[in-house]
Design an enzyme around this catalytic site. Structure first.
Site, short mmCIF file in Angstrom:
data_model
loop_
_atom_site.label_atom_id
_atom_site.label_comp_id
_atom_site.label_asym_id
_atom_site.label_seq_id
_atom_site.Cartn_x
_atom_site.Cartn_y
_atom_site.Cartn_z
N LYS A 22 120.91 -37.01 76.05
CA LYS A 22 120.37 -36.11 75.01
C LYS A 22 119.96 -36.90 73.77
O LYS A 22 118.86 -36.73 73.25
CB LYS A 22 121.44 -35.08 74.63
N ASN A 23 120.88 -37.77 73.30
CA ASN A 23 120.64 -38.43 72.02
C ASN A 23 119.61 -39.55 72.10
O ASN A 23 119.29 -40.17 71.09
CB ASN A 23 121.96 -38.94 71.43
N CYS A 118 126.75 -28.30 58.95
CA CYS A 118 126.83 -27.73 60.29
C CYS A 118 128.30 -27.61 60.65
O CYS A 118 129.17 -27.89 59.83
CB CYS A 118 126.05 -28.55 61.30
N ARG A 123 126.25 -32.88 56.47
CA ARG A 123 125.48 -33.96 57.10
C ARG A 123 124.23 -34.21 56.27
O ARG A 123 123.21 -33.56 56.42
CB ARG A 123 125.14 -33.59 58.54
N ILE A 125 121.00 -36.28 54.39
CA ILE A 125 119.90 -37.12 54.88
C ILE A 125 119.44 -38.11 53.79
O ILE A 125 118.34 -38.61 53.81
CB ILE A 125 118.70 -36.30 55.42
N ASP A 126 120.36 -38.36 52.82
CA ASP A 126 120.00 -39.24 51.70
C ASP A 126 119.60 -40.64 52.17
O ASP A 126 118.69 -41.26 51.61
CB ASP A 126 121.16 -39.30 50.69
N LEU A 127 120.26 -41.15 53.21
CA LEU A 127 119.95 -42.52 53.67
C LEU A 127 118.55 -42.58 54.30
O LEU A 127 117.84 -43.57 54.15
CB LEU A 127 121.01 -43.00 54.66
N ASP A 309 131.87 -38.23 69.29
CA ASP A 309 131.49 -37.15 70.20
C ASP A 309 132.51 -36.96 71.33
O ASP A 309 132.56 -35.90 71.95
CB ASP A 309 130.10 -37.41 70.80
N VAL A 331 134.17 -40.34 61.17
CA VAL A 331 132.72 -40.20 61.07
C VAL A 331 132.32 -38.86 60.44
O VAL A 331 131.47 -38.81 59.56
CB VAL A 331 132.05 -40.40 62.45
N ARG A 401 123.31 -26.56 74.64
CA ARG A 401 122.44 -27.41 73.82
C ARG A 401 122.41 -28.83 74.39
O ARG A 401 121.40 -29.54 74.24
CB ARG A 401 122.99 -27.51 72.39
C1 UD1 Z 1 124.18 -38.72 65.81
C2 UD1 Z 1 124.35 -37.92 67.08
C3 UD1 Z 1 125.67 -37.15 67.08
C4 UD1 Z 1 126.84 -38.10 66.78
C5 UD1 Z 1 126.56 -38.90 65.50
C6 UD1 Z 1 127.63 -39.95 65.23
C7 UD1 Z 1 122.08 -37.33 67.68
C8 UD1 Z 1 121.07 -36.28 67.86
N1 UD1 Z 1 123.27 -36.98 67.20
O1 UD1 Z 1 124.06 -37.81 64.72
O2 UD1 Z 1 125.85 -36.57 68.37
O3 UD1 Z 1 128.01 -37.34 66.61
O4 UD1 Z 1 125.29 -39.58 65.62
O5 UD1 Z 1 127.73 -40.84 66.29
O6 UD1 Z 1 121.85 -38.49 67.99
N2 UD1 Z 1 125.25 -39.59 56.70
C9 UD1 Z 1 125.01 -39.57 55.34
N3 UD1 Z 1 123.71 -39.68 54.91
C10 UD1 Z 1 122.66 -39.79 55.78
C11 UD1 Z 1 122.92 -39.81 57.17
C12 UD1 Z 1 124.23 -39.71 57.59
O7 UD1 Z 1 125.92 -39.46 54.52
O8 UD1 Z 1 121.50 -39.87 55.33
C13 UD1 Z 1 126.64 -39.44 57.20
C14 UD1 Z 1 126.84 -38.12 57.94
O9 UD1 Z 1 127.13 -37.07 57.04
C15 UD1 Z 1 127.99 -38.45 58.87
C16 UD1 Z 1 127.77 -39.93 59.20
O10 UD1 Z 1 126.90 -40.43 58.19
O11 UD1 Z 1 129.22 -38.30 58.21
C17 UD1 Z 1 127.19 -40.17 60.58
O12 UD1 Z 1 125.93 -39.62 60.67
P1 UD1 Z 1 124.77 -40.19 61.62
O13 UD1 Z 1 125.20 -41.48 62.24
O14 UD1 Z 1 123.51 -40.18 60.83
O15 UD1 Z 1 124.74 -39.09 62.74
P2 UD1 Z 1 123.48 -38.33 63.33
O16 UD1 Z 1 122.38 -39.30 63.58
O17 UD1 Z 1 123.20 -37.13 62.51
#
Ligand code: UD1
Length: 420
Positions: A22-23, A118, A123, A125-127, A309, A331, A401
């Site tokens: 999926k990912n 969620c 979660r 998206i600042d990065l 996960d 995480v 999903r």
């Molecule tokens: C992906 C996976 C999800 C998995 C997660 C961690 C997909 C579709 N989903 O989610 O199944 O559980 O990796 O392995 O691939 N964060 C920030 N700012 C950002 C981005 C992330 O603070 O801009 C934080 C998030 O809140 C979270 C952590 O970083 O606490 C990990 O997030 P991230 O690695 O980005 O996970 P996803 O890509 O959303």
């Protein structure tokens, strides 16, 4: 509302085939936007999240045909004429924001709904946005949407040091860099195997990427990307789920498509517990009937650490092993929502901050429970397989999903599970 009804205590045996990841699938579908010709993806898992990503691409104007029978998708991105990922789809699946990088790279503009929180926590998206800004976008926030726009005709390469190895941010920036002018370096990049799969896919389209799968990824922008045929890697989280199901109630279960090198730490922990694991080759693992199990301590971390996960999944196994196990979730801030449900089945788990203290109870007892998110839902099903009596799992749209034919695959192994 449909539910799974499980009559627990059946022995699992035989073989199961793991579907495409999926990912990885979601990212590859989004990355197809970058091509100027048709893309064919195979080994596509037929799951709800893939349907949602297909909807996102269609809303952007791409022509997409999904062949459910053969697990193939054909994408023609040449007709894309919209650059907006709407809230109704981002809300349903936050991975929809992964179209931002490719749209910016190709068209220099994107409007994407801010996902918000969620069921597993906040979660951000600042990065992602900081990375785009370094590459020359101006980002503005209005009415729940971020509008990112390149200030020049094209994005420009940049050195981006991520504060945290976010998978999504690494992928979005990597895709944005493909058609940018010059060289982009992502330091402290996420190292998940799915990042390497995305890179291999992009390289097969003509991208110039080195280091994906390590913490430093270097992308030299190219002028255009062409079409390709690509087979999606197997899903290691689905593999881990079936391996755990086999450890809980299996006699001898062969998991085809379980890539051991992608599950290193997970398998190491299972061995520490005392699970009998036979790694046949790089694609096949056999779980045999087990003897005594030991409690363990587990900390989730970005890859190559223990995958978050698989945290709810392994908690089910630990909940019946005599002694005290501790899980530390590093995480996501809110990933113990399933604990109250599992405790309703007789488990003894206490939460202290981001630690779960699990005192093994030997046996669970069937009960009606809710799936509060995708992996928590799968964990409830596993608990139902191991429990005495009937378990009803509500909210199975979460499970659908991300797991292809979950109930059917378990039934084939001998589980008594029905969708009602
Ligand atoms: C992906 C996976 C999800 C998995 C997660 C961690 C997909 C579709 N989903 O989610 O199944 O559980 O990796 O392995 O691939 N964060 C920030 N700012 C950002 C981005 C992330 O603070 O801009 C934080 C998030 O809140 C979270 C952590 O970083 O606490 C990990 O997030 P991230 O690695 O980005 O996970 P996803 O890509 O959303």
């Amino acid at each position: 509302m449909s539910k799974f009804v499980i009559n627990g205590g059946k022995i699992l045996s035989g073989e199961v085939n793991i579907s495409g990841a999926k990912n990885s699938a979601l990212k590859l579908i989004a990355a197809s936007i970058l091509a100027d010709k048709k893309i064919t993806l195979s080994n596509v898992p037929i799951i709800e999240d893939v349907n949602t990503m297909v909807k996102v691409l269609r809303i952007l104007g791409a022509k997409v045909s999904l062949d459910e029978k053969n697990g193939k998708i054909l994408i023609d991105p040449s007709s894309i004429d919209s650059f907006e990922a709407p809230y109704e789809l981002v809300r349903k699946m936050r991975a929809s924001i992964l179209v931002a990088g490719p749209l910016l790279s190709k068209f220099g503009s994107v409007k994407v709904a801010i996902p918000g929180g969620c069921n597993i926590g906040s979660r951000q998206i600042d990065l992602h946005l900081k990375g785009f800004e370094f590459m020359g976008t101006k980002n503005s926030l209005e009415h729940g949407y971020v509008h990112a726009k390149a200030t020049a005709k094209k994005l420009k390469g940049a050195v981006i040091d991520l504060d945290f190895p976010s998978r999504g941010a690494t992928e979005n920036i990597m895709m944005a860099a493909c058609l940018a002018k010059g060289k982009t370096v992502i330091n402290n990049a996420a190292r998940e195997p799915e990042i390497a799969d995305l890179s291999n896919f992009l390289v097969s389209m003509g991208a110039d990427i080195q280091g994906a799968g390590t913490d430093c990824i270097i992308i030299n922008g190219v002028k255009k990307l062409s079409g390709t045929n690509y087979k999606i890697m197997p899903d290691s989280i689905e593999a881990g789920t079936f391996i755990t199901a086999a450890a809980l109630c299996g006699k001898e279960v062969k998991v085809n498509g379980a890539v051991s090198k992608n599950l290193d730490l997970f398998l190491l922990k299972l061995k520490e517990i005392g699970i009998n694991i036979d790694i046949i080759d790089n694609n096949t693992i056999i779980i045999k009937e087990n003897g005594a199990f030991n409690p363990v301590h587990i900390s989730t971390l970005p890859y190559p650490g223990f995958p978050t996960d698989l945290q709810p999944i392994i908690a089910v196994l630990l909940s019946i092993i005599s002694g005290v196990s501790i899980i530390t979730e590093n995480v996501f801030e809110n990933r113990f929502m399933y604990v109250d449900e599992l405790n309703r089945m007789g488990a003894n788990i206490k939460i202290d901050g981001h630690h779960a203290i699990i005192t093994g109870v030997g046996k669970l007892s069937g009960a009606p429970v809710s799936a509060c998110d995708l992996r928590a839902g799968a964990a409830m099903v596993l608990a139902g397989l191991a429990a005495e009596g009937i378990t009803e799992v509500l909210g199975i749209h979460h499970i659908q999903r991300g797991y292809e034919n979950f109930d059917k695959k378990l039934s084939l192994l001998g589980a008594d599970i029905k969708k009602e």
